[in-house]
Enzyme design. Structure first.
Site, PDB file in Angstrom:
ATOM      1  N   GLY A 128      -7.643  15.294  -7.590  1.00  0.00           N
ATOM      2  CA  GLY A 128      -8.928  14.758  -7.110  1.00  0.00           C
ATOM      3  C   GLY A 128      -9.607  13.869  -8.130  1.00  0.00           C
ATOM      4  O   GLY A 128     -10.835  13.813  -8.207  1.00  0.00           O
ATOM      5  N   SER A 132      -3.910   9.778  -8.054  1.00  0.00           N
ATOM      6  CA  SER A 132      -2.855   9.976  -7.050  1.00  0.00           C
ATOM      7  C   SER A 132      -1.979  11.191  -7.297  1.00  0.00           C
ATOM      8  O   SER A 132      -0.742  11.121  -7.238  1.00  0.00           O
ATOM      9  CB  SER A 132      -1.954   8.737  -6.958  1.00  0.00           C
ATOM     10  N   SER A 133      -2.622  12.303  -7.564  1.00  0.00           N
ATOM     11  CA  SER A 133      -1.848  13.539  -7.704  1.00  0.00           C
ATOM     12  C   SER A 133      -1.106  13.828  -6.392  1.00  0.00           C
ATOM     13  O   SER A 133       0.012  14.348  -6.408  1.00  0.00           O
ATOM     14  CB  SER A 133      -2.762  14.706  -8.072  1.00  0.00           C
ATOM     15  N   SER A 134      -1.692  13.473  -5.261  1.00  0.00           N
ATOM     16  CA  SER A 134      -1.040  13.785  -3.986  1.00  0.00           C
ATOM     17  C   SER A 134       0.216  12.940  -3.781  1.00  0.00           C
ATOM     18  O   SER A 134       1.252  13.454  -3.356  1.00  0.00           O
ATOM     19  CB  SER A 134      -2.008  13.613  -2.810  1.00  0.00           C
ATOM     20  N   ASP A 178      -0.517   4.085  -3.476  1.00  0.00           N
ATOM     21  CA  ASP A 178      -0.224   5.220  -4.354  1.00  0.00           C
ATOM     22  C   ASP A 178       1.247   5.613  -4.304  1.00  0.00           C
ATOM     23  O   ASP A 178       1.902   5.796  -5.336  1.00  0.00           O
ATOM     24  CB  ASP A 178      -1.057   6.445  -3.939  1.00  0.00           C
ATOM     25  N   TYR A 227     -13.646   8.497   2.798  1.00  0.00           N
ATOM     26  CA  TYR A 227     -12.578   7.495   2.726  1.00  0.00           C
ATOM     27  C   TYR A 227     -12.230   6.982   4.126  1.00  0.00           C
ATOM     28  O   TYR A 227     -12.186   5.779   4.368  1.00  0.00           O
ATOM     29  CB  TYR A 227     -11.350   8.124   2.049  1.00  0.00           C
TER      30      TYR A 227
HETATM   31  P1  NG1 Z   1      -6.672   7.915  -4.543  1.00  0.00           P
HETATM   32  O1  NG1 Z   1      -7.728   7.599  -5.502  1.00  0.00           O
HETATM   33  O2  NG1 Z   1      -5.373   8.276  -5.158  1.00  0.00           O
HETATM   34  O3  NG1 Z   1      -7.126   8.904  -3.526  1.00  0.00           O
HETATM   35  C1  NG1 Z   1      -6.999   6.259  -2.460  1.00  0.00           C
HETATM   36  C2  NG1 Z   1      -5.909   5.921  -1.452  1.00  0.00           C
HETATM   37  C3  NG1 Z   1      -5.218   4.582  -1.776  1.00  0.00           C
HETATM   38  C4  NG1 Z   1      -6.247   3.484  -1.974  1.00  0.00           C
HETATM   39  C5  NG1 Z   1      -7.324   3.937  -2.970  1.00  0.00           C
HETATM   40  C6  NG1 Z   1      -8.448   2.953  -3.116  1.00  0.00           C
HETATM   41  C7  NG1 Z   1      -5.080   8.119  -0.793  1.00  0.00           C
HETATM   42  C8  NG1 Z   1      -3.961   9.068  -0.867  1.00  0.00           C
HETATM   43  N1  NG1 Z   1      -4.910   6.964  -1.424  1.00  0.00           N
HETATM   44  O4  NG1 Z   1      -6.392   6.541  -3.693  1.00  0.00           O
HETATM   45  O5  NG1 Z   1      -4.312   4.254  -0.739  1.00  0.00           O
HETATM   46  O6  NG1 Z   1      -6.821   3.079  -0.760  1.00  0.00           O
HETATM   47  O7  NG1 Z   1      -7.912   5.188  -2.592  1.00  0.00           O
HETATM   48  O8  NG1 Z   1      -7.995   1.711  -3.531  1.00  0.00           O
HETATM   49  O9  NG1 Z   1      -6.084   8.380  -0.154  1.00  0.00           O
END
Ligand code: NG1
Length: 392
Positions: A128, A132-134, A178, A227
């Protein structure tokens, strides 16, 4: 002990045998191009030297058994049970298991062989935190099933199947950035990806420039719904702009001049969201020329502008991220600083002159702590290789 050795030794203790495979799948940091992957724009991530490690072997049982060491929890599921989003005994899947279960679901949709496995995994990508841990977990299990199933697919295809798992199974309507970065990372390179054509090329930072990640220690709350809401806002802006620009398919297709001319056709909040995306894509169009010419100062300015835009227009920052960025931007040797990833908490990314990097990290940590009473974690990172099987 290294994380890779730890998962192997835990595997041996848990399953009383040697694992057949060890997999490493990295997290990522994004330098520029934020919240544009799902608007068909360009992004500039790099895989980082923090990763998920998985030790695994085929299982004799009909279901897979996974031990998430970091949470000290186990889950067991089969291809049939994950379709119903449950474990093999029909109890609900724990939240963390949605990522590997989603990968299994996505591979089954392609009719690929996915033998049951025993697996132990652990990660040093903070959860979190915008790193991009997921995607690291998803790409790790992609490679695990690829090895166990005995089939092969190009890394970018695997990334697309992992993105499908995240958007259609986990339920976060994400772009491809990611999973792509985790799958295709190259040592010491940034990756310039066109999220529409999926063409990409490696770009190089000068060797005297360090990438510094600063973790505010604030974790996201309600990030998935916020998101998805941003994603919907962009789709709605496209729909409204199509009245005047019928050719557009995504905000990628809207030029800044056209947007300025038509912006009063959008409700105020939607205008701010769409403006971030349109202007961020315009910033991204300058990146290749700037980096090829070694113009780091100008590139750093784009990073600073990106942060202001994410804070004021896209509204995905928070007080702690803003403090971390404001402090960083005043420190010696810092070319640019901004939040990285989705926002709502997590990390900032900073481009810093190598000779100042240690001092930068120390002063940033001290000043941030004094200002917020929070203990940050700050580290100099290196662009790393993408997900891989490691010899054991
Ligand atoms: P993170 O911060 O890893 O949640 C998310 C999206 C990406 C991208 C970025 C913003 C997920 C898994 N990934 O990244 O695809 O849109 O936000 O640039 O939600």
């Amino acid at each position: 002990m290294e994380l890779a050795e730890q998962v192997i030794s835990k595997y041996i203790n848990r399953f009383k045998s040697q694992p057949q495979y060890l997999i490493r799948a990295p997290g990522r940091v994004n330098l520029l191009g934020e919240h544009v992957d799902y608007n068909a724009g360009l992004v500039l991530p790099a895989a980082i030297d923090r990763a998920t490690y998985i030790a695994c072997s085929p299982s004799a049982t009909p279901h897979s058994t996974l031990w998430a060491v970091d949470l000290n929890q186990e889950a067991f599921f089969s291809a049939e049970s994950v379709s119903a989003k449950t474990q093999a005994d029909a109890t609900p899947l724990p939240e963390w298991a949605f990522y590997p279960a989603g990968v299994l679901w996505s591979l089954r949709q392609e009719n690929l062989s996915t033998p049951a496995m025993n697996a132990v995994f652990s990660s040093n990508v903070p959860r979190g935190a915008g790193l991009s841990s997921s995607a690291a977990v998803e790409m790790g299990f992609m490679l695990a099933w690829q090895a166990l199933g005995g089939w092969e697919m190009p890394a970018l295809q695997l990334a697309l199947l992992a993105q499908k798992a995240e958007s259609q199974y986990v339920g976060v309507n994400c772009g491809i950035m990611d999973q792509f970065a985790s799958a295709c990372g190259i040592k010491d390179k940034l990756l310039l990806l066109d999220c529409r054509s999926l063409e990409w090329k490696p770009l190089t930072l000068p060797t005297d420039i360090a990438i510094v990640i600063a973790d505010t220690s604030i974790r996201r709350k309600l990030a998935a719904s916020a998101y998805n809401e941003r994603h919907q806002a962009c789709a709605e802006a496209v729909r409204l702009l199509q009245k005047s620009l019928p050719h557009i398919r995504a905000l990628r297709d809207v030029r800044v001049e056209d947007f300025n001319r038509l912006s009063d056709q959008l409700p105020v909040k939607l205008e701010r969201r769409a403006r971030h995306v349109v202007e961020e894509i315009e910033r991204m169009n300058q990146v290749e020329a700037l980096l090829s010419a070694g113009k780091i100062q100008e590139f750093g300015q784009l990073m600073n502008q990106c942060h202001a835009s994410l804070r004021d227009l896209y509204e995905v920052s928070c007080a702690e991220l803003n403090s971390m960025v404001e402090i960083a931007q005043t420190l010696k040797g810092c070319y640019g600083a901004r939040l990285t990833g989705a926002g709502f908490g997590g990390c900032t990314v900073n481009l810093v002159e190598q000779t100042h990097a240690e001092n930068f990290a120390l002063t940033l940590a001290e000043t941030y702590q004094a200002r917020t009473n929070l203990q940050p974690e700050i580290y100099i990172t290196h662009a790393a290789r993408g997900a891989e099987l490691i010899e054991i």
